[in-house]
Design a protein around this motif. Structure first.
Motif, short mmCIF file in Angstrom:
data_model
loop_
_atom_site.label_atom_id
_atom_site.label_comp_id
_atom_site.label_asym_id
_atom_site.label_seq_id
_atom_site.Cartn_x
_atom_site.Cartn_y
_atom_site.Cartn_z
N LYS A 17 77.60 39.07 -35.25
CA LYS A 17 76.37 39.02 -34.45
C LYS A 17 75.55 40.28 -34.61
O LYS A 17 76.11 41.37 -34.79
CB LYS A 17 76.73 38.83 -32.97
N CYS A 18 74.25 40.14 -34.50
CA CYS A 18 73.34 41.28 -34.53
C CYS A 18 73.59 42.11 -33.26
O CYS A 18 73.62 41.55 -32.17
CB CYS A 18 71.90 40.78 -34.56
N PRO A 19 73.75 43.43 -33.41
CA PRO A 19 74.03 44.25 -32.22
C PRO A 19 72.79 44.42 -31.33
O PRO A 19 72.92 44.80 -30.17
CB PRO A 19 74.45 45.60 -32.81
N GLY A 20 71.62 44.07 -31.85
CA GLY A 20 70.39 44.23 -31.07
C GLY A 20 70.15 43.06 -30.14
O GLY A 20 69.80 43.24 -28.98
N CYS A 21 70.34 41.81 -30.65
CA CYS A 21 69.95 40.63 -29.88
C CYS A 21 71.05 39.58 -29.78
O CYS A 21 70.85 38.52 -29.17
CB CYS A 21 68.71 40.00 -30.49
N LYS A 22 72.21 39.85 -30.42
CA LYS A 22 73.38 38.95 -30.39
C LYS A 22 73.18 37.66 -31.20
O LYS A 22 73.97 36.73 -31.10
CB LYS A 22 73.80 38.58 -28.95
N TRP A 31 72.45 43.45 -39.15
CA TRP A 31 71.44 43.28 -38.10
C TRP A 31 70.60 42.07 -38.49
O TRP A 31 70.45 41.79 -39.68
CB TRP A 31 70.52 44.51 -38.02
N CYS A 32 70.00 41.39 -37.50
CA CYS A 32 69.11 40.28 -37.84
C CYS A 32 67.82 40.88 -38.40
O CYS A 32 67.52 42.06 -38.22
CB CYS A 32 68.82 39.40 -36.62
N HIS A 33 67.06 40.04 -39.08
CA HIS A 33 65.84 40.47 -39.77
C HIS A 33 64.86 41.15 -38.80
O HIS A 33 64.28 42.19 -39.09
CB HIS A 33 65.20 39.24 -40.42
N ARG A 34 64.72 40.55 -37.63
CA ARG A 34 63.73 41.04 -36.66
C ARG A 34 64.13 42.42 -36.10
O ARG A 34 63.33 43.35 -36.10
CB ARG A 34 63.59 40.02 -35.52
N CYS A 35 65.37 42.55 -35.63
CA CYS A 35 65.82 43.83 -35.06
C CYS A 35 65.83 44.92 -36.14
O CYS A 35 65.45 46.07 -35.88
CB CYS A 35 67.22 43.69 -34.46
N HIS A 36 66.23 44.55 -37.34
CA HIS A 36 66.27 45.51 -38.44
C HIS A 36 64.86 46.04 -38.73
O HIS A 36 64.65 47.24 -38.90
CB HIS A 36 66.87 44.83 -39.69
ZN LIG Z 1 68.73 41.05 -33.69
#
Ligand SMILES: [Zn+2]
Length: 220
Positions: A17-22, A31-36
């Protein structure tokens, strides 16, 4: 084969999971594209502008902001060592192996023994050690030691910071450092005074060059 089977098994119960938004991501650490996109800001800091005299260069991969700020903080003060793979992933994404061809050693900014004991780990080691080994540059934390306990730099005004850090580091084996090209690594840079002080003692011991690589910049 066994490793693959095990990885698939673990992913079913603990999907990456992305640590920013799960949000679910392709692999652990990512990380997911958006949070990255929100945090990535790869750049070289200008030594002159930051009044750094001993460092030869300083490369930063992210902005100290949003979820990255929370993660770095939690690694330092809330025993969340598990976040290290997400910070290592950021380094892997943005640092090309080619820039390391001239580097002899990777050295983390050391913690004082007392702080290491309290925290149980050096967060910089958790982020960079595996990466350093994977890219094939020797990881040599034992070459630089923090011999004096210092007040955390962020609690001080910039004029007091220099005095606070002066004499805090020693090179343990100057003969191993002589004529070597060194990469210092740290999780965050604010004024750069700590990294510059490390570079100063390494140069005094005969290092040919000292570069820095940092996950995030919270520089003024
Ligand atoms: Zn994210």
């Amino acid at each position: 084969m066994v490793a693959n089977w095990w990885t698939n098994f673990v992913d079913i119960f603990y999907p990456p999971k992305c640590p920013g938004c799960k949000e679910t991501v392709a692999r652990h650490g990512a990380w997911c594209h958006r949070c990255h996109g929100k945090i990535a800001a790869v750049r070289s800091l200008t030594m002159l502008e930051h009044k750094l005299v001993a460092l030869d260069s300083c490369r930063v991969v992210c902005e100290y902001t949003g979820s990255l700020k929370r993660i770095i903080h939690d690694m330092k003060f809330r025993q969340q060592q598990r976040y290290a793979i997400h910070l290592q992933w950021l380094i892997e994404q943005h640092i090309n192996k080619e820039i390391l061809v001239s580097i002899d050693y990777v050295i983390p900014v050391p913690l004082h023994a007392q702080r290491l004991k309290e925290r149980g780990y050096n967060q910089t080691e958790s982020i960079f050690k595996n990466w350093s080994v994977a890219v094939g540059v020797p990881w040599m934390p034992e070459l630089l030691e923090r011999v004096r306990h210092t007040i955390p730099q962020w609690e001080l005004k910039s004029t007091a910071r220099k005095n606070n850090i002066k004499g805090a580091f020693v090179v343990t084996h100057p003969e191993m450092v002589r004529n070597k090209d060194i990469l210092l690594v740290d999780d965050i840079i604010t004024t750069g005074i700590t990294l510059d002080e490390c570079a100063k003692v390494l140069k005094k011991a005969g290092a040919a060059s000292v570069h820095a690589l940092v996950v995030a910049s919270g520089a003024r």
